[in-house]
Design an enzyme around this catalytic site. Structure first.
Site, PDB file in Angstrom:
ATOM      1  N   LYS A  40      24.333 -37.979  33.141  1.00  0.00           N
ATOM      2  CA  LYS A  40      25.175 -38.996  32.496  1.00  0.00           C
ATOM      3  C   LYS A  40      26.646 -38.592  32.496  1.00  0.00           C
ATOM      4  CE  LYS A  40      21.589 -40.510  29.220  1.00  0.00           C
ATOM      5  NZ  LYS A  40      21.180 -40.441  27.796  1.00  0.00           N
ATOM      6  N   HIS A 268      29.444 -17.947  35.614  1.00  0.00           N
ATOM      7  CA  HIS A 268      30.812 -18.443  35.809  1.00  0.00           C
ATOM      8  C   HIS A 268      31.830 -17.306  35.912  1.00  0.00           C
ATOM      9  CE1 HIS A 268      28.887 -22.106  34.908  1.00  0.00           C
ATOM     10  NE2 HIS A 268      29.171 -22.212  33.626  1.00  0.00           N
TER      11      HIS A 268
END
Length: 791
Positions: A40, A268
């Site tokens: 989404k 990350h």
């Protein structure tokens, strides 16, 4: 026909050069987890951007959303998301409206729950292609689902949903890729049973961040400036930071399992670390060359210890966990929501430079950056006004890859004006307008050359485009993944039960999470505020290390850190005393895991230790090459010897590797070591022998019912261990008992049973070799931590 209708409409608007070109091949994109949060927020927008960018590329597209939800409710959920898709600001409203409408027509929902569902999806794709008369170019499967579902989905795709020969398959996998090294290996092994390595694209969306993605190109394009200064002689420290203001509320089921290190640092921040520390390959566009350089950089990283990190947890996290996971009101979580980690590379380029990785939730600002701070050797005698002017050499010198949010609220590359003016690609980066009111790290923005992307791109859009083009340079390979987990897992294991420092969250944290480098370790700068629940009772300072007797010898016991500190101090006193008495100190050290923290303590805190006059011997050694990580000498060297100044000729490794073979009796390695001891150590009596105690009662490499070394005239023997590597070399029990001092270090709950047992038995070295340690004219002292002593 549906696709031809769409193509004609787009042709009418001038988006495609010809219908013939459009039939170069068809790409089916299947988004698994199409109604989830990630889909989404980012993935559908990224797929729409792919369509906008490549609608005129010569390929036709269909987009298949898939989830476990039944057809009608799933369709409704998915199309509610698609209707909210937006175009870039530079897209004309008319073209945007048409392309958005076409994208919706090219998108359909499928329930994918069973093997039959996957077979039906494959049938639908093949039928569509036949109807439209199109050749299949390839299929993209994007896994936006929990990792526990990967294997079943992979099995279904491999058995019934692969494209035909001649068409490619690309599978995008979202993190987390495992929980530790073992689980990552298992997941990787399962996936490689269904997909080839070149078919898998493990997504770390940080590699799609424009500032992160530009680190390697920046280094490459600015070699002439960076080559002289991108090293330990010029770099003071490097900071890699990701701060968030949001907490983990609503995500505690994930966060309680993973925590901040697994969520952010292991992936990350580690990837950014690799881009900074790796040697540049000859060809940046070669994914294989980049991977090899990254793997070399991983191999140069020094192992992480418990003392390499500080961890915290925002105060409301516990209540969030109890509420969302329905835990008991007394449940206490030790999951960190904040972490600072000190990383060192032992490569020639970076040795000694601290790399500080920091991330957390419920912090004072949302910002991400990579900051390389250079040493400043300039001394400027002029007044403050002159010193702060323009490009003064006295100002801080730094390069910042600004990932986003924070003061600038945009990706940027900043270079101090007193360093150099960087070369930046004009097609993708532009010099930013001066904003003198803004400050970065205490300096006005005017002190930097500042560059922003010509066009900001969402990270997922960048990576989805790379998957479409088959570019693998910004994705995580299996080797890369396992190297990262191999680096992080020891730290995660060591802090698994460590209580994190509690912090209130936001600006109220003030200086509570500030940390500093102390003697090579990381520590919070401020003492943790304590609230005494019963102030009339004893205070913490009233508790001392237990000093009593154990097996009729002195016992020192405390918490591990305090115990190791006491042992290191006692060893330094013994060394200084021996040097004052005899001019040298003969120290014999055991292998195993327990002494590692002691070695680090000696290396980082005991600068008065008389290493110059110390001879270092081995109590025992595994029969492996001395460069093997299993070698006791290898660990002694890594954790102690390379950090202190012991004369080369004062280091005495055991000769287990002679004539290109290991521990062969005819090579007489044990006899050679015994002769060396006799020649150098007066009366063959070591000043201090450090031992450990195994859970089976072994010490050194003297094991229960050992045929050698428990008695007799031999001072150095070959023995057999019940665990691999089986062959060992060890000092004998009679030689150990000739020492002036013997210290035995016992750490951890796993040693409680043997510690308890040894407190009750007598002198039975054949059953328990440690029970035979009894210096004939020296002193035996036991150093046992509370967990081993009390359980």
């Amino acid at each position: 026909k549906m696709l031809n209708t769409v193509l004609c409409m787009v042709l009418f608007l001038g988006a495609l050069p010809s219908l013939a070109e459009a039939s170069q091949g068809h790409v089916s994109v299947i988004l698994l987890g199409a109604t989830g949060d990630l889909a989404k927020k980012y993935l559908w927008q990224g797929l729409f951007q792919l369509y906008l960018d490549h609608v005129s590329s010569g390929h036709s597209f269909t987009f298949h959303g898939a989830a476990l939800t039944a057809l009608e409710p799933g369709q409704q959920l998915m199309f509610d998301v698609l209707k909210k898709l937006s175009c870039p600001q530079d897209e004309s409203p008319d073209r945007c409206a048409v392309l958005k409408d076409q994208f919706l027509k090219l998108s359909q929902y499928h329930q994918l729950k069973t093997a039959e569902n996957y077979t039906a999806l494959n049938r639908d794709i093949e039928m569509l292609l036949r109807q439209e008369g199109l050749k299949e170019a390839g299929r993209i499967f994007y896994f936006s689902v929990p990792p526990f579902a990967y294997t079943d989905i992979a099995r279904h795709i491999n058995s019934s949903c692969r494209p035909p020969p001649g068409a490619w398959l690309r599978v995008a996998l979202e993190k987390p890729f495992g929980h530790d090294l073992e689980s990552a290996r298992q997941l990787a092994a399962e996936l490689t049973g269904f997909f080839r390595e070149e078919e898998m694209y493990r997504v770390d969306h940080y590699l799609g961040k424009q500032a992160v993605a530009h680190i390697l190109p920046f280094r490459d394009q600015n070699r002439q400036f960076l080559d002289p200064i991108w090293n330990r002689h010029h770099v003071e420290r490097v900071e890699i930071v990701l701060k968030e203001t949001v907490d983990a509320k609503g995500r505690t089921s994930f966060y309680e399992q993973y925590g901040v290190i697994r969520d952010v640092l292991q992936n990350h921040l580690t990837e950014a670390l690799m881009f900074l520390t790796m040697e540049l390959p000859g060809n940046l566009s070669s994914a294989g060359e980049v991977l090899q350089r990254k793997l070399q950089a991983f191999q140069s990283l020094r192992g992480l210890e418990k003392s390499s990190a500080v961890v915290g947890q925002y105060e409301a996290y516990g209540s969030h966990v109890r509420e969302e996971l329905q835990r008991d009101q007394h449940y206490v979580s030790t999951t960190p929501t904040f972490a600072g980690v000190l990383v060192h590379s032992d490569s020639l380029r970076w040795e000694g430079v601290p790399f500080l990785l920091t991330a957390g939730k419920a912090l004072d600002e949302r910002v991400g950056y990579v900051r390389v701070l250079f040493k400043n050797r300039a001394y400027c005698p002029q007044s403050g006004t002159l010193r702060d002017a323009g490009s003064s050499q006295c100002k801080a010198k730094q390069i910042i890859f600004y990932i986003g949010h924070g003061t600038l609220n945009t990706p940027a590359v900043l270079v101090s004006r007193n360093l150099f003016k960087p070369i930046m690609p004009e097609s993708s980066w532009k010099e930013a307008a001066v904003q003198p009111e803004l400050h970065i790290f205490g300096q006005p923005l005017s002190d930097y050359y500042v560059y922003n992307p010509m066009k900001e791109r969402d990270a997922y859009s960048v990576l989805i485009s790379s998957i479409y083009h088959g570019r693998k340079d910004f994705f995580i390979t299996t080797e890369n993944l396992l190297a990262s987990w191999e680096f992080w897992t020891p730290l995660l294991d060591s802090i698994s039960d460590q209580p994190p420092r509690l912090y209130p969250g936001g600006v109220e944290n003030q200086h509570l999470l500030d940390f500093e480098i102390v003697g090579g370790d990381l520590a919070f700068a401020l003492a943790e505020p304590l609230e005494l629940l019963h102030p009339e009772g004893p205070t913490p300072s009233d508790y001392k290390a237990i000093q009593a007797k154990y097996r009729q010898s002195p016992l020192v016991s405390a918490w591990p850190e305090e115990l190791v500190s006491q042992l290191a101090s006692d060893m330094e006193r013994a060394a200084s005393s021996a040097v004052a008495r005899a001019g040298c100190f003969h120290l014999a050290l055991s292998g195993g895991s327990s002494p590692v923290v002691l070695f680090q303590r000696l290396a980082r805190h005991h600068y008065a230790f008389p290493w110059r006059y110390t001879h270092v011997w081995l109590v025992d050694e595994r029969c492996v090459p001395l460069t093997d990580p299993e070698s006791n000498f290898f660990n002694l060297h890594n954790h102690l010897l390379q950090s202190v100044r012991v004369p080369y000729f004062n280091v005495h490794p055991m000769p287990v590797h002679l004539n290109q073979r290991l521990c062969v009796e005819e090579d007489r390695g044990a006899e050679l070591y015994a002769k060396e001891i006799t020649a150098l150590v007066a009366n063959a009596s070591f000043d201090l022998v450090l031992l450990g105690m195994g859970s089976d009662g072994h010490t050194a490499s003297l094991f229960p019912h050992s045929e050698n070394g428990l008695e007799g005239a031999q001072s150095v023997v070959l023995t057999e261990s019940p665990v691999k590597p089986h062959q060992r070399m060890s000092l004998s029990l009679p030689l150990i008992n000739r020492a002036r001092k013997v210290f035995v270090l016992v750490l951890g709950k796993g040693k409680h049973n043997i510690t308890s047992l040894m407190s009750r038995v007598g002198h039975e070295p054949r059953k328990w070799p440690i029970s035979g340690v009894s210096p004939s004219s020296g002193r035996l002292v036991w150093y046992v931590d509370y967990e081993a002593l009390l359980g």
